[in-house]
Motif scaffolding. Structure first.
Motif, PDB file in Angstrom:
ATOM      1  N   CYS A  94       0.835  -1.202   0.000  1.00 37.30           N
ATOM      2  CA  CYS A  94       0.000   0.000   0.000  1.00 37.30           C
ATOM      3  C   CYS A  94       0.871   1.253   0.000  1.00 37.30           C
ATOM      4  O   CYS A  94       2.047   1.215   0.373  1.00 37.30           O
ATOM      5  CB  CYS A  94      -0.921   0.011   1.216  1.00 37.30           C
ATOM      6  SG  CYS A  94      -2.188  -1.295   1.184  1.00 37.30           S
ATOM      7  N   CYS A 124       5.209  -1.491   2.101  1.00 35.16           N
ATOM      8  CA  CYS A 124       4.418  -0.284   1.880  1.00 35.16           C
ATOM      9  C   CYS A 124       5.324   0.930   1.713  1.00 35.16           C
ATOM     10  O   CYS A 124       6.523   0.882   2.011  1.00 35.16           O
ATOM     11  CB  CYS A 124       3.456  -0.055   3.044  1.00 35.16           C
ATOM     12  SG  CYS A 124       2.178  -1.339   3.203  1.00 35.16           S
ATOM     13  N   THR A 145       9.273  -1.722   4.402  1.00 36.72           N
ATOM     14  CA  THR A 145       8.471  -0.517   4.191  1.00 36.72           C
ATOM     15  C   THR A 145       9.387   0.695   4.164  1.00 36.72           C
ATOM     16  O   THR A 145      10.334   0.774   4.937  1.00 36.72           O
ATOM     17  CB  THR A 145       7.420  -0.379   5.305  1.00 36.72           C
ATOM     18  OG1 THR A 145       6.444  -1.427   5.141  1.00 36.72           O
ATOM     19  CG2 THR A 145       6.720   0.959   5.271  1.00 36.72           C
TER      20      THR A 145
END
Length: 504
Positions: A115, A135, A155
């Motif tokens: 995401c 992410c 991330t």
């Protein structure tokens, strides 16, 4: 019947107010709301169990709405509001949050995978037990939030300030940081795998300071402060961070032991329970990384097993035993990496005791030697990865000093084969790792007849070539030999803390 199990599908009827509606188990699919003259307001609506797939929201109001057990795939929220919302136990994948706001919202037990969160404001929210995988979080504002037990894996963070809120027990695995600020007071509760310090900025009492002054001195001072305040798991974590920062191998066993002794004298049950929970959490997180050595795990587990827990509240005692057994199971079942084993101090060899019937000695010698030879070949070394240092009567008990990796491979194979052929062997077989400290210390000088074969085994430098690949390929060992060996064994126990060659 099909009409009962088929989910309701959301349809845009042109109404700009879809407020206080029940969208439980609805499917939102292939919708583009970016061209609407006025965005739909979903204020105080219920999205429990709803599924979002290929949707573009723009300017929508989800304030006071509930997202519980929801699934959000390939969906974009642009200029959207999530104020006073409840987002719980939901899954987000390949989704985007841009120029949106979250205020006074609960975000609990969420998973974000692939995401992107950018130019988004998080204000006075509660984050608990969330996980972010691969992410990207950038140019977003975090203020007055509360974060606890949040995990980030692979991330990236860019232009993020995490210092203006209470953010504790954050886990960063192989993450990337660019212009990221954290509060120095919480550093002890941040757990890192991979590089971290060079690209972080620390703020203390509202002021960002330059880490070039001395990262080592900073950690040393922080360690002393945390110990004085009784924040033991954070102090232990600081030592591990220093090991990671300077590629050191400092043991944490003595520190864990000291902290535990103090905690058992702690009058506050809440503080004692919390600290032990986090110490176990820390040990689980760093297992198999090499940041904490395998020998430390052996000795810590042995120490914990030696503790008298009867003075604890019953539920606290059960919780402690449960976490200890979980840690033991992780050690016994996972494939151990080269780094984890090689960073161990004085645990290249451990003691095994295998009990058989005397009448089975010839068969046992044949099959055991064949299996250990195969394991040695997997480890790409010359010679055999074990030494029989003695036998005792009482049936026939073999005392074997073996390399840690080889012994654990053998135990793993035996345990795995028991599961497959449980009905074909005697039910009384006992396979275990006994972590108790120094319960079986060998008198090596007597056992080895003047020459220390363990030291001789240490000279086999080829065993330093242990690798994750080799340790994981236990299936390559001839299953026929295992099948023949297992029925001969009454008991096989590994004593990792038995050999008197360690240093505290």
């Amino acid at each position: 019947m099909n009409s009962i199990i088929k989910p309701f599908t959301f349809a845009d009827d042109g109404n700009n107010k879809r407020e206080k509606e029940n969208f439980q188990d609805f499917l939102f699919s292939k919708l583009d709301m970016s061209d609407r003259k006025s965005p739909i307001s979903f204020y105080r609506s219920d999205f429990r169990g709803a599924k979002f797939q290929d949707v573009l929201f723009k300017g929508n109001n989800f304030s006071n709405s509930d997202f519980i057990d929801s699934s959000v795939i390939n969906t974009t929220f642009e200029n959207s509001k999530f104020n006073f919302s409840e987002i719980y136990n939901s899954y987000f994948e390949k989704s985007f949050f841009t120029n949106s706001t979250f205020s006074s919202t609960s975000l609990i037990k969420l998973v974000y995978k692939n995401c992107v969160i950018e130019n988004t404001k998080f204000d006075v929210n509660t984050f608990r037990e969330c996980k972010f995988y691969n992410c990207k979080i950038s140019n977003s504002v975090f203020e007055k939030n509360s974060m606890d037990e949040v995990e980030f894996e692979k991330t990236s963070f860019k232009n993020i300030d995490l210092s203006n809120m209470t953010a504790i027990n954050l886990f960063f695995s192989d993450c990337k940081f660019e212009n990221v600020i954290i509060d120095a007071d919480y550093l002890g509760s941040y757990f890192f795998k991979g590089k971290f310090f060079d690209n972080l900025k620390l703020k203390y009492r509202g002021k960002v300071f330059d880490l070039d002054i001395s990262q080592s001195d900073l950690l040393d001072n922080l360690f002393k402060l945390l110990m004085q305040k009784g924040r033991y798991y954070e102090a232990i974590n600081i030592v591990i961070q220093k090991n990671l920062l300077h590629n050191e191998k400092k043991s944490v066993f003595s520190l864990v032991k000291m902290a535990s002794e103090r905690l058992f004298k702690e009058k506050s049950q809440l503080k004692r329970t919390y600290q032990f929970d986090k110490i176990f959490r820390l040990l689980e997180y760093y297992i198999n990384t090499g940041y904490v050595s395998l020998s430390d795990y052996f000795r810590i587990i042995g120490y914990f097993e030696s503790l008298e827990l009867s003075n604890l509240d019953f539920l606290d005692e059960i919780s402690f035993i449960e976490k200890l057994n979980r840690l033991k199971a992780l050690i016994e079942r996972m494939d151990l990496t080269m780094n984890f084993i090689e960073n161990s101090i004085d645990t290249r060899q451990i003691l095994m005791e295998i009990t058989i019937d005397e009448s089975d000695k010839r068969k046992f010698d044949k099959y055991f030697e064949s299996i250990m030879d195969d394991i040695g070949k997997q480890l790409s070394v010359k010679g055999i990865p074990y030494q029989v240092v003695g036998t005792r009567k009482g049936s026939l008990i073999y005392e074997i000093v073996a390399y840690t990796g080889a012994a654990l491979i053998l135990m793993k194979m035996l345990l795995a084969f028991v599961k497959v052929t449980r009905q074909t062997i005697h039910e009384s077989i006992h396979l275990a790792i006994d972590y108790r400290i120094d319960t079986k210390a060998l008198l090596l000088s007597k056992k080895l007849g003047g020459r220390d074969q363990i030291e001789k085994m240490k000279d086999l430098k080829e065993y330093q070539l242990l690798s994750k690949k080799a340790l994981g390929k236990t299936s390559d060992v001839t299953s026929e030999d295992i099948e023949k060996l297992l029925p001969l064994i009454k008991s096989a126990v590994i004593y990792p803390n038995a050999l008197p060659n360690r240093k505290d």
